[in-house]
Design an enzyme around this catalytic site. Sequence first.
Site, PDB file in Angstrom:
ATOM      1  N   ASP A 123      53.799  46.190  34.776  1.00  0.00           N
ATOM      2  CA  ASP A 123      52.438  45.873  35.199  1.00  0.00           C
ATOM      3  C   ASP A 123      52.416  44.458  35.747  1.00  0.00           C
ATOM      4  OD1 ASP A 123      49.676  46.444  35.484  1.00  0.00           O
ATOM      5  OD2 ASP A 123      49.246  45.202  33.747  1.00  0.00           O
ATOM      6  N   TYR A 125      50.258  41.177  37.961  1.00  0.00           N
ATOM      7  CA  TYR A 125      49.091  40.303  37.797  1.00  0.00           C
ATOM      8  C   TYR A 125      48.840  39.707  39.172  1.00  0.00           C
ATOM      9  CZ  TYR A 125      46.486  36.620  35.162  1.00  0.00           C
ATOM     10  OH  TYR A 125      45.545  35.773  34.632  1.00  0.00           O
ATOM     11  N   HIS A 130      41.347  37.659  40.108  1.00  0.00           N
ATOM     12  CA  HIS A 130      41.423  37.978  38.681  1.00  0.00           C
ATOM     13  C   HIS A 130      42.103  36.848  37.904  1.00  0.00           C
ATOM     14  CE1 HIS A 130      41.920  40.297  35.011  1.00  0.00           C
ATOM     15  NE2 HIS A 130      43.227  40.131  35.067  1.00  0.00           N
ATOM     16  N   ARG A 139      41.026  28.089  30.524  1.00  0.00           N
ATOM     17  CA  ARG A 139      41.525  26.722  30.719  1.00  0.00           C
ATOM     18  C   ARG A 139      40.502  25.920  31.521  1.00  0.00           C
ATOM     19  NH1 ARG A 139      45.812  30.015  31.837  1.00  0.00           N
ATOM     20  NH2 ARG A 139      45.525  29.788  34.093  1.00  0.00           N
ATOM     21  N   GLU A 197      43.334  49.489  38.369  1.00  0.00           N
ATOM     22  CA  GLU A 197      44.567  49.154  39.076  1.00  0.00           C
ATOM     23  C   GLU A 197      45.025  50.311  39.960  1.00  0.00           C
ATOM     24  OE1 GLU A 197      47.643  47.545  36.618  1.00  0.00           O
ATOM     25  OE2 GLU A 197      46.247  46.703  35.150  1.00  0.00           O
ATOM     26  N   ASP A 229      44.682  50.344  32.892  1.00  0.00           N
ATOM     27  CA  ASP A 229      45.583  49.743  31.908  1.00  0.00           C
ATOM     28  C   ASP A 229      44.727  49.096  30.816  1.00  0.00           C
ATOM     29  OD1 ASP A 229      48.070  49.121  30.856  1.00  0.00           O
ATOM     30  OD2 ASP A 229      48.158  47.189  31.861  1.00  0.00           O
ATOM     31  N   ARG A 233      41.668  42.739  24.252  1.00  0.00           N
ATOM     32  CA  ARG A 233      41.693  41.314  24.570  1.00  0.00           C
ATOM     33  C   ARG A 233      41.877  40.442  23.336  1.00  0.00           C
ATOM     34  NH1 ARG A 233      42.714  41.207  29.976  1.00  0.00           N
ATOM     35  NH2 ARG A 233      41.268  42.553  31.093  1.00  0.00           N
ATOM     36  N   GLN A 236      45.524  40.737  22.239  1.00  0.00           N
ATOM     37  CA  GLN A 236      46.380  40.119  23.247  1.00  0.00           C
ATOM     38  C   GLN A 236      46.304  38.593  23.205  1.00  0.00           C
ATOM     39  OE1 GLN A 236      45.580  41.449  27.231  1.00  0.00           O
ATOM     40  NE2 GLN A 236      47.045  40.068  28.164  1.00  0.00           N
ATOM     41  N   TYR A 240      49.971  36.741  22.663  1.00  0.00           N
ATOM     42  CA  TYR A 240      50.717  36.678  23.920  1.00  0.00           C
ATOM     43  C   TYR A 240      51.498  35.384  24.125  1.00  0.00           C
ATOM     44  CZ  TYR A 240      47.627  33.599  26.659  1.00  0.00           C
ATOM     45  OH  TYR A 240      46.923  32.532  27.159  1.00  0.00           O
ATOM     46  N   LYS A 249      48.461  45.628  24.832  1.00  0.00           N
ATOM     47  CA  LYS A 249      48.548  46.404  26.064  1.00  0.00           C
ATOM     48  C   LYS A 249      49.293  47.726  25.900  1.00  0.00           C
ATOM     49  CE  LYS A 249      47.563  44.958  29.626  1.00  0.00           C
ATOM     50  NZ  LYS A 249      46.300  45.067  30.392  1.00  0.00           N
ATOM     51  N   THR A 253      48.004  53.548  28.574  1.00  0.00           N
ATOM     52  CA  THR A 253      47.713  53.298  29.985  1.00  0.00           C
ATOM     53  C   THR A 253      47.453  54.654  30.622  1.00  0.00           C
ATOM     54  OG1 THR A 253      49.127  51.327  30.089  1.00  0.00           O
ATOM     55  CG2 THR A 253      48.611  52.414  32.167  1.00  0.00           C
ATOM     56  N   THR A 342      45.080  44.099  37.476  1.00  0.00           N
ATOM     57  CA  THR A 342      43.652  44.254  37.721  1.00  0.00           C
ATOM     58  C   THR A 342      43.298  43.896  39.166  1.00  0.00           C
ATOM     59  OG1 THR A 342      43.200  43.662  35.428  1.00  0.00           O
ATOM     60  CG2 THR A 342      41.357  43.575  36.959  1.00  0.00           C
ATOM     61  N   GLU A 356      35.863  39.981  33.011  1.00  0.00           N
ATOM     62  CA  GLU A 356      35.342  39.256  34.174  1.00  0.00           C
ATOM     63  C   GLU A 356      33.887  39.620  34.451  1.00  0.00           C
ATOM     64  OE1 GLU A 356      38.405  38.968  37.588  1.00  0.00           O
ATOM     65  OE2 GLU A 356      38.907  40.785  36.450  1.00  0.00           O
TER      66      GLU A 356
END
Length: 413
Positions: A123, A125, A130, A139, A197, A229, A233, A236, A240, A249, A253, A342, A356
């Site tokens: 998968d 990114y 996104h 951040r 996706e 997918d 959250r 994760q 992660y 994850k 899927t 995504t 989002e």
Amino acid sequence: MTAHRVARSWVPMPEDHPFGLQTLPFGSFAGPGGRPRVGVAIGDQVLDVSAAWPALAGCDEGLFATGRLERLLAAGPACWARTRQLLTRWLSEAGERERVAAYLSPASAHTMLLPFEVADYVDFYASEHHAANLGSMFRPGSEPLTPNWKHMPIGYHGRAGTIVVSGTPIVRPAGQRRAADGAVQVGPSTRLDIEAELGFVVGVPSGMGAPVPLDRFDQHVFGVCLVNDWSARDIQSWEYVPLGPFLGKSFATSISPWIVPLAALEHARVTPPPRTPRPPAYLNDAHQARWGLDVRLEVRLNGTKISEPCFADMYWTAAQQLAHMTVNGAGLRTGDLFASGTISGPTPRSRGSLIELTWNGAHPLQVAGGEERTFLEDGDEVIITATAPGPAATTVGLGEVTGRVVPAEAAVR
């Protein structure tokens, strides 16, 4: 195969059907006795190719004998083209249509199966929008994209054994999560999300140590499917760092049951967004065939349309993803699946995940019945559909991928 076919007449199909002659997607369905059969969708019907091919084609009897797509996937571009040409002739010429009518049946009468055994799953990114949205959330005050993001397609290896066909219930995953007070808890995810996706299905394998360059993309990739997918959250975000997605994850899927050949998307190809800085040579597609795709998705939650992402907004193309995935010498296997990550665009309406769309839960969505959602609740159903432009103003359909969330059967202790 059955000894006798039911006599049927050809049923005319609306010219604007997204599963028309311009599409001809392949899938696998449960035939008599539950045995898998390869089918091709044509309008609201399914052509039983496993039965029709040996009876009408007069060659390659074993191509669809297993009821799954692996043999077709591995056969390569020349066979893919011949097969598509023959099916088009059968379904378009008057004399051929009467012969093939006996092998048609309503799509609604069939249970669709996972169309091929997934060998490996990766998968990516690949949406700048996104990645920037998530970077801004997590951040704040810093550069939203990580330093490596515009130099290579970021991805991770997923779990092939938890790829499921559309319609499979999604059991709410459990695992570790960190509460607001810093305490570590174990239990069902409270922030279950979606990711809209596009998936790419590898047909022709490659040897170890043999990278696949950009101009060989369509020599290895057979077609595309829709992907949801699912993402926990809260699980994760706790796990992660430093190695990336894992239990948040790997639980499920979902993919659509129909694999649309790349050939059907020829009129959907567009120039991808400009890249700054210029990518390394093996990723630089400035003088290569265009593999941006004008595939338009719709995401519905409990019947309410919540998003309309477009794959044309993706920064990295599938050809670049495949080139990067193999540049280290990793080989491809028939049935490998890699997903785009995504799909999100520049507007709030084009975001392809709930994190989002609700800005990490700060702005709930209004759905059917006046209810609000930040993340998925038990019983929620998500349906992702997509279309693309076809020849002569037709529409190519990618079908749909659906999933309903069901509660975890037992708490983890």
